[in-house]
Design an enzyme around this catalytic site. Structure first.
Site, PDB file in Angstrom:
ATOM      1  N   LEU A  74       0.874  -1.167   0.000  1.00 52.00           N
ATOM      2  CA  LEU A  74       0.000   0.000   0.000  1.00 52.00           C
ATOM      3  C   LEU A  74       0.913   1.219   0.000  1.00 52.00           C
ATOM      4  O   LEU A  74       1.733   1.390   0.901  1.00 52.00           O
ATOM      5  CB  LEU A  74      -0.898  -0.016   1.241  1.00 52.00           C
ATOM      6  CG  LEU A  74      -2.179   0.814   1.227  1.00 52.00           C
ATOM      7  CD1 LEU A  74      -3.072   0.438   0.047  1.00 52.00           C
ATOM      8  CD2 LEU A  74      -2.942   0.645   2.527  1.00 52.00           C
ATOM      9  N   ASP A  75       0.800   2.055  -1.026  1.00 54.27           N
ATOM     10  CA  ASP A  75       1.705   3.193  -1.186  1.00 54.27           C
ATOM     11  C   ASP A  75       1.630   4.147   0.002  1.00 54.27           C
ATOM     12  O   ASP A  75       0.601   4.214   0.687  1.00 54.27           O
ATOM     13  CB  ASP A  75       1.353   3.970  -2.455  1.00 54.27           C
ATOM     14  CG  ASP A  75       1.719   3.215  -3.717  1.00 54.27           C
ATOM     15  OD1 ASP A  75       2.408   2.189  -3.610  1.00 54.27           O
ATOM     16  OD2 ASP A  75       1.320   3.661  -4.803  1.00 54.27           O
TER      17      ASP A  75
END
Length: 348
Positions: free
Chosen positions: A87-88
């Site tokens: 997840l960025d």
């Protein structure tokens, strides 16, 4: 923003000259008797524990997935940890973190369906397809809610999607984002992805908030980019939250702050069983003798009318997870065996 690729590495900072206790620059070879690691002598550090299960983390904006794993591992004094889908840093939401033996089930979670809520800001397309990039195309046009709604069905179902140039996809052995940062022209080919649902949550002339349900390999950034192009107004993702990954959802989650504020033993109560990741896989109970064979890597014959005949399955003995593998011609062939509590129970 894509959950199934390695996180993009942070830029390397220049390392400052080390200083001695008096603030003067430290000379090479000069010894400092300061204890390592946050001021705690090595002998006083908590011993890492063999702990297995899933922590469903609600990751905040600004934290990388790698840092989130390290924080959870530290909070529980766990020996081994990994995450099920990057997840960025710009994104928040569900980041399932596997501890110990649960790391063997990570692929099953990554293959599961995902759900997101994301905001598309209209009028600007960026080179990264999100708010961190530089503008590459602009427009004064803004879509109405009806125009956006009418366009969404084009992006639902089995579609071809070109990943963002700044993605972790490899091109001749190198990550696309590394090539893009070096100024090389990155041409990525379209890949098949499955998008099950797109629905508008809120709309203003400048921004539309959309819910999405999709399969592995889907880039939300690409959905925003392609919507903007199709509407003729350009667009990029300005906010993203993941609300579900496989069997894990928001109502099962906890934050880094809550984990760090509690004792390791209390945090262990938040762990979900290893087999939670196998929610979509058929389950077969086996005897103790069969469990021993499976744990040696040997296949066993499945009996009973409810036993699966083909495909993936996992076996338990006395309620303890033993192995996961493939059922072939009535036999369960183990591909992963688990060591949860030692020898399998006698009554299975």
């Amino acid at each position: 923003m894509h959950e199934d690729q390695p996180a993009e590495p942070a830029p390397q900072a220049t390392r400052p000259a080390r200083e001695g206790r008096d603030g003067a620059p430290r000379q090479d070879g000069q010894r400092q008797d300061r204890p390592r690691g946050r001021g705690r002598p090595p002998g006083d550090r908590p011993k890492r524990r063999e702990i297995s299960g899933w922590v469903i983390l609600d990751k905040g904006v600004g934290m990388t997935s790698t840092h989130a794993v390290a924080a959870v591992k530290r909070a529980l004094n766990a020996k081994k940890a990994g995450h099920a889908g990057t997840l960025d840093p710009l994104a928040s939401g569900i980041l399932p973190i596997a501890l110990g033996e649960a790391t063997k089930t990570v692929p099953f979670v990554m293959d599961g369906r995902k759900a997101y809520v994301f905001s598309v800001t209209w009028g600007v397309e960026t080179d990264t397809d999100d708010a961190e990039g530089r503008p590459v195309a602009t427009s004064d046009d803004r879509p109405t809610q009806g125009e956006v709604e009418a366009m969404l069905p084009r992006f639902v179902g089995a579609i071809e999607q070109v990943p963002p140039r700044y993605s972790a996809i490899k091109i001749q052995g190198e990550r696309a984002y590394d090539l893009a940062r070096d100024g090389e022209v990155v041409e990525l080919v379209a890949r098949p992805v499955q998008i099950d649902r797109l629905a508008i949550v809120a709309h203003t002339p400048e921004r539309t908030v959309i819910e999405a349900e999709c399969g592995k390999g889907t880039y939300v950034r690409a959905i925003a980019r392609d919507l903007g192009r199709a509407l003729g107004c350009y667009g990029h993702v300005s906010a993203l939250r993941r609300t579900r990954v496989g069997p894990f959802a928001e109502d099962q989650s906890c934050t880094i702050g809550a984990l760090e504020a509690a004792e390791a033993e209390a945090n262990a109560a938040l762990l979900r069983p290893v087999e939670t990741a196998l929610d979509a896989v058929p389950h077969v109970p086996v005897s103790r003798d069969m469990a021993v064979r499976l744990m040696r890597g040997q296949p066993v014959i499945l009996r009973g009318r409810d036993a699966p005949t083909e495909g993936k399955a996992y076996a338990t003995c006395g309620g303890v997870l033993v192995a996961v593998g493939d059922v072939e011609r009535g036999e369960l062939v183990p591909h992963r065996v688990f060591h949860l509590g030692g020898t399998a129970p006698r009554n299975g």
